[in-house]
Design a protein around this motif. Structure first.
Motif, PDB file in Angstrom:
ATOM      1  N   SER A 151      36.915  21.545  48.938  1.00 22.11           N
ATOM      2  CA  SER A 151      37.266  22.398  50.082  1.00 22.11           C
ATOM      3  C   SER A 151      38.258  23.496  49.737  1.00 22.11           C
ATOM      4  N   ALA A 152      38.264  23.944  48.472  1.00 24.36           N
ATOM      5  CA  ALA A 152      39.187  25.001  48.073  1.00 24.36           C
ATOM      6  C   ALA A 152      38.497  26.095  47.264  1.00 24.36           C
ATOM      7  N   TRP A 153      37.214  25.948  47.003  1.00 26.98           N
ATOM      8  CA  TRP A 153      36.527  26.908  46.135  1.00 26.98           C
ATOM      9  C   TRP A 153      36.565  28.316  46.716  1.00 26.98           C
ATOM     10  N   HIS A 154      36.469  28.436  48.030  1.00 26.05           N
ATOM     11  CA  HIS A 154      36.434  29.762  48.654  1.00 26.05           C
ATOM     12  C   HIS A 154      37.769  30.492  48.551  1.00 26.05           C
ATOM     13  N   TRP A 155      38.823  29.796  48.126  1.00 24.97           N
ATOM     14  CA  TRP A 155      40.111  30.462  47.915  1.00 24.97           C
ATOM     15  C   TRP A 155      40.248  30.957  46.474  1.00 24.97           C
ATOM     16  N   MET A 156      39.309  30.624  45.615  1.00 22.80           N
ATOM     17  CA  MET A 156      39.413  30.962  44.192  1.00 22.80           C
ATOM     18  C   MET A 156      38.551  32.173  43.861  1.00 22.80           C
ATOM     19  N   ASP A 157      38.871  32.820  42.739  1.00 25.32           N
ATOM     20  CA  ASP A 157      38.108  33.959  42.227  1.00 25.32           C
ATOM     21  C   ASP A 157      37.147  33.449  41.164  1.00 25.32           C
ATOM     22  N   PRO A 158      35.842  33.349  41.479  1.00 25.06           N
ATOM     23  CA  PRO A 158      34.894  32.770  40.513  1.00 25.06           C
ATOM     24  C   PRO A 158      34.870  33.503  39.174  1.00 25.06           C
ATOM     25  N   GLN A 159      35.100  34.816  39.188  1.00 31.42           N
ATOM     26  CA  GLN A 159      35.062  35.576  37.942  1.00 31.42           C
ATOM     27  C   GLN A 159      36.107  35.069  36.945  1.00 31.42           C
ATOM     28  N   ARG A 160      37.204  34.566  37.445  1.00 28.92           N
ATOM     29  CA  ARG A 160      38.268  34.054  36.579  1.00 28.92           C
ATOM     30  C   ARG A 160      38.272  32.532  36.521  1.00 28.92           C
ATOM     31  N   ALA A 161      37.921  31.880  37.635  1.00 27.92           N
ATOM     32  CA  ALA A 161      38.009  30.413  37.677  1.00 27.92           C
ATOM     33  C   ALA A 161      36.894  29.742  36.870  1.00 27.92           C
ATOM     34  N   VAL A 162      35.676  30.292  36.915  1.00 28.70           N
ATOM     35  CA  VAL A 162      34.563  29.637  36.213  1.00 28.70           C
ATOM     36  C   VAL A 162      34.795  29.582  34.704  1.00 28.70           C
ATOM     37  N   PRO A 163      35.171  30.688  34.044  1.00 26.84           N
ATOM     38  CA  PRO A 163      35.468  30.575  32.607  1.00 26.84           C
ATOM     39  C   PRO A 163      36.615  29.620  32.307  1.00 26.84           C
ATOM     40  N   GLU A 164      37.610  29.583  33.204  1.00 28.43           N
ATOM     41  CA  GLU A 164      38.749  28.692  32.988  1.00 28.43           C
ATOM     42  C   GLU A 164      38.323  27.229  33.126  1.00 28.43           C
ATOM     43  N   ILE A 165      37.486  26.937  34.098  1.00 29.58           N
ATOM     44  CA  ILE A 165      36.959  25.576  34.241  1.00 29.58           C
ATOM     45  C   ILE A 165      36.107  25.210  33.025  1.00 29.58           C
TER      46      ILE A 165
END
Length: 257
Positions: A106-120
């Motif tokens: 319930s927090a994904w919509h607060w994250m920036d996928p362009q930066r969060a996906v590579p970090e994950i």
């Protein structure tokens, strides 16, 4: 602070209520998300640890990453055996390839996928699981969806069931693609709650946290009236809930087999 960031960090002001009133995911949803023989599981944007607690016992080690110290304090109090660290989806304070699974509840919509996906992808081991879950009141049920509306008010686009469905179905991963075997599932359940607690739960969403005192009071009073009208003098009621889940696995890094 941007409006979006302010909304994202607003939950800390009601951390105790958030933890006590928001639903935990059902066991079936957690079983579907967590891979077998999970060693290290990371709960990213962990909040007060509602999903963190569901991971305990299903992974050998659970690490909670949360930027808000107020939320993290509740998490640590509720789950003293969990390692809780300050961090965000865009800056995870863990070494490369150390996690078997990374989850966002319930927090994904607060994250920036362009930066969060590579970090994950960086912190996941090859073949590791990336899982998303949104657990909330079931907005496909009209009276549940409309609890925070005023008489005659339409559901705003931001709160519409279609938007929640699209958010779940259209998880956008930036190129280059580092995840595959994408799957989705939805689990419905009910949570038995006292009527007063249902009203209080409505107040744990950012729309009402950020509202003026007068607007918040008006919306919560209307929710109470609507519930009394539907359930009369019932002391406890079953609230329809749902967990929308998405999962994918880390593609092996180049040169690893």
């Amino acid at each position: 602070m941007t409006d979006r960031l302010e909304r994202a960090m607003s939950f800390g002001s009601i951390a105790e209520d958030y933890d006590g009133l928001r639903p935990q995911p059902p066991r079936q949803a957690v079983d579907w998300l967590v891979p077998p023989r999970c060693g290290v599981a990371v709960d990213l944007g962990a909040g007060t640890g509602l999903f963190t607690r569901a991971l305990v016992g299903r992974a050998a080690e659970v690490i909670a990453v949360e930027p808000d110290a107020r939320m993290r304090a509740v998490l640590t109090e509720r789950s003293p055996d969990v390692r809780a660290v300050e961090g965000t989806g865009e800056a995870i304070p863990l070494p490369d390839a150390t996690a078997d699974a990374v989850f966002v509840s319930s927090a994904w919509h607060w994250m920036d996928p362009q930066r969060a996906v590579p970090e994950i992808g960086r912190v996941l081991r090859d073949g590791g699981r990336f899982g998303l879950i949104w657990t909330s009141r079931d907005r496909d049920v009209d009276w549940v969806r409309d609890l925070d509306l005023l008489p005659g008010e339409d559901t705003p686009e931001a709160e519409s069931p279609d938007r929640f469905r699209r958010r779940h179905e259209n998880v956008a991963l930036p190129d280059p693609q580092i995840f595959h075997d994408i799957a989705r599932a939805t689990f419905t359940f009910t949570k038995t709650m006292k009527l007063d607690d249902v009203v209080a739960m409505v107040g744990t969403y950012s729309r009402l946290i950020m509202a003026s005192a007068d607007e918040r009071t008006e919306r919560l009073a209307n929710a109470r009236t609507a519930l009394h009208r539907r359930f009369a003098d019932a002391e406890a009621i079953d609230i329809p809930m749902q967990s929308r889940c998405w999962r994918a696995d880390r593609i092996p890094r180049c040169g690893n087999h």
